[in-house]
Enzyme design. Structure first.
Site, PDB file in Angstrom:
ATOM      1  N   HIS A 263      -9.858   1.450   4.807  1.00 40.84           N
ATOM      2  CA  HIS A 263      -8.587   1.642   5.529  1.00 40.84           C
ATOM      3  C   HIS A 263      -8.809   2.666   6.649  1.00 40.84           C
ATOM      4  CE1 HIS A 263      -4.474   2.717   6.442  1.00 40.84           C
ATOM      5  NE2 HIS A 263      -4.098   1.613   5.831  1.00 40.84           N
TER       6      HIS A 263
ATOM      7  N   LYS B 258       0.066   4.227  -0.355  1.00 36.36           N
ATOM      8  CA  LYS B 258      -0.626   5.425   0.166  1.00 36.36           C
ATOM      9  C   LYS B 258      -0.403   6.597  -0.796  1.00 36.36           C
ATOM     10  CE  LYS B 258      -0.350   3.377   4.681  1.00 36.36           C
ATOM     11  NZ  LYS B 258      -0.276   3.517   6.119  1.00 36.36           N
TER      12      LYS B 258
ATOM     13  N   ASN C 112       0.855  -1.180   0.000  1.00 33.13           N
ATOM     14  CA  ASN C 112       0.000   0.000   0.000  1.00 33.13           C
ATOM     15  C   ASN C 112       0.899   1.241   0.000  1.00 33.13           C
ATOM     16  OD1 ASN C 112      -1.873   1.994   0.456  1.00 33.13           O
ATOM     17  ND2 ASN C 112      -2.430   1.330   2.528  1.00 33.13           N
TER      18      ASN C 112
ATOM     19  N   GLY D  28       2.062   2.525  10.829  1.00 34.12           N
ATOM     20  CA  GLY D  28       3.039   3.602  10.653  1.00 34.12           C
ATOM     21  C   GLY D  28       3.752   4.033  11.918  1.00 34.12           C
TER      22      GLY D  28
ATOM     23  N   GLU E  23      -7.123   5.046   7.598  1.00 31.45           N
ATOM     24  CA  GLU E  23      -6.803   6.427   7.215  1.00 31.45           C
ATOM     25  C   GLU E  23      -7.967   7.073   6.460  1.00 31.45           C
ATOM     26  OE1 GLU E  23      -3.043   5.630   5.359  1.00 31.45           O
ATOM     27  OE2 GLU E  23      -2.110   5.301   7.316  1.00 31.45           O
TER      28      GLU E  23
ATOM     29  N   SER F 120       3.019  -1.790  10.571  1.00 35.46           N
ATOM     30  CA  SER F 120       4.472  -1.785  10.832  1.00 35.46           C
ATOM     31  C   SER F 120       5.169  -3.100  10.486  1.00 35.46           C
ATOM     32  CB  SER F 120       4.747  -1.385  12.283  1.00 35.46           C
ATOM     33  OG  SER F 120       4.311  -0.060  12.521  1.00 35.46           O
TER      34      SER F 120
ATOM     35  N   GLU G 194      -5.804  -4.743  11.006  1.00 31.53           N
ATOM     36  CA  GLU G 194      -4.826  -3.676  11.170  1.00 31.53           C
ATOM     37  C   GLU G 194      -5.142  -2.860  12.421  1.00 31.53           C
ATOM     38  OE1 GLU G 194      -2.775  -2.488   7.271  1.00 31.53           O
ATOM     39  OE2 GLU G 194      -4.580  -1.312   7.402  1.00 31.53           O
TER      40      GLU G 194
HETATM   41  P1  PGA Z   1       2.499   0.550   7.736  1.00 32.27           P
HETATM   42  O1  PGA Z   1       1.059   0.718   7.081  1.00 32.27           O
HETATM   43  O2  PGA Z   1       3.099  -0.728   7.176  1.00 32.27           O
HETATM   44  O3  PGA Z   1       3.259   1.763   7.311  1.00 32.27           O
HETATM   45  O4  PGA Z   1       2.299   0.460   9.214  1.00 32.27           O
HETATM   46  C1  PGA Z   1       0.194  -0.374   6.949  1.00 32.27           C
HETATM   47  C2  PGA Z   1      -1.113   0.069   6.352  1.00 32.27           C
HETATM   48  O5  PGA Z   1      -1.565   1.180   6.629  1.00 32.27           O
HETATM   49  O6  PGA Z   1      -1.733  -0.668   5.571  1.00 32.27           O
END
Ligand code: PGA
Length: 242
Positions: A86, A10, A8, A164, A88, A201, A158
Site C-alpha cells: 500500500h 487502516k 481497508n 483519502g 502508505e 476516494s 490506486e
Molecule cells: P480512501 O483509501 O478510500 O480513503 O481513498 C483507499 C485506500 O487507501 O486503499
C-alpha cells in the site's frame, strides 16, 4: 464475474468494542474486511458472510523479527487476503523488493495478495504513469512470475493522489490503466490470474462510475469503509455489475 469490494480500515477504529460493532454491521457477502492486526480475531468471530483480510504481513515464516506478523499467524486467525505494498507503507520505506518477498510469503501460506500500485501526482503530471505501473508490477511480481496459477492475485490500481483526498481518478483513465496492467502481465509471460480493482476516494456516490466497467473488477475502499451503511451500499452497487 462477481466484483470484489475490500474494506481497508487502516489504523481505525480505536477500540475492540468499536471494531466489533463495525464488523458486525458491515457483515455482507462480497466484502473483504481488513481490520488492524489487534482486531482480526474479534472481526473474524463476528462476521458470517464477509471474509477477512489483513493490511500487511512479513516475508519470513518465524523468528527474531520484532513487531512483524507472519502469513501463518494470519492464516491461523482465519485471514484469507492480505494487502501488500500500500502506498502508505511505501511512504514509510517499503520497497518493491520488499513487496515482492511479501507476495511470495502470502502465496506460500495460501493467502490471496492484494497488491497496491499507483503513481504520485508528480508522476501523473509528467505523463509517466504507465512506466511507474509497469515497474511496480514487474518487480513486485518477479518472484512469483512462473508457476503461480492456483489462486488469483488482486491488483489494486490506486493513484496516490486519489487516496483519502475526496478526488477519485477519472473512471476512463482507470479502465485504461486496468487494461494496461493486464496487458503488461500477459506480455511478460506470467502465468498469473490477475483481478484488477480500483482504490482512491471510492464512496457510494461514485462507486457505480467505476464498477459499471467490466475492466474494473472491484474496489479497495478506505475512508468510506468506516461507515457500515456506506460500505454496504457499495457492495450492493457492485452486485448490479457482477
Ligand atoms: P480512501 O483509501 O478510500 O480513503 O481513498 C483507499 C485506500 O487507501 O486503499
Amino acid at each position: 464475474m462477481r466484483k470484489i469490494i475490500i474494506a481497508n480500515w487502516k489504523m481505525n477504529p480505536d477500540s475492540t468494542g468499536r471494531a466489533t460493532k463495525l464488523a458486525e454491521e458491515s457483515d455482507i457477502e462480497g466484502l473483504v474486511i481488513c481490520p488492524p492486526f489487534p482486531f482480526l480475531k474479534v472481526a473474524g468471530k463476528v462476521i458470517k458472510k464477509a471474509e477477512l483480510g489483513a493490511q500487511d504481513l512479513f516475508w519470513e515464516e518465524e523468528g527474531p523479527y520484532t513487531g512483524e506478523v507472519s502469513g501463518a499467524q494470519l492464516k491461523d486467525l482465519g485471514v484469507e487476503y492480505v494487502i501488500i505494498g500500500h502506498s502508505e507503507r511505501r511512504k514509510l520505506g517499503e520497497t518493491d523488493e520488499m513487496a515482492a518477498k511479501k507476495i511470495v510469503a502470502a502465496v506460500k501460506t495460501g493467502l490471496t495478495p492484494i497488491l497496491c500500485v499507483g503513481e504520485s501526482k508528480k508522476e501523473r503530471a509528467s505523463g509517466i504513469t504507465k512506466e511507474v505501473l509497469e515497474k511496480e508490477v514487474r518487480i513486485d511480481l518477479s518472484l512469483v512470475a512462473s508457476g503461480y496459477t492456483l489462486n488469483p492475485i488482486i491488483i489494486a490500481y490506486e493513484p496516490i493522489w486519489a487516496i483519502g483526498t475526496g478526488v477519485p481518478d477519472k473512471p476512463e483513465n482507470t479502465v485504461e490503466m486496468a487494461k494496461f496492467i493486464k496487458k503488461t502481465l500477459l506480455a511478460s509471460g506470467y502465468t498469473l490470474n490477475p483481478i484488477i480493482i480500483y482504490g482512491g476516494s471510492v464512496n457510494s456516490k461514485n462507486a457505480k462510475d467505476f464498477l459499471k466497467h467490466k475492466e474494473i473488477e472491484g474496489a479497495l475502499v478506505g475512508g468510506a469503509s468506516l461507515d457500515a451503511e456506506e460500505i454496504k451500499k457499495i457492495v450492493e452497487i457492485s452486485k448490479k455489475y457482477a
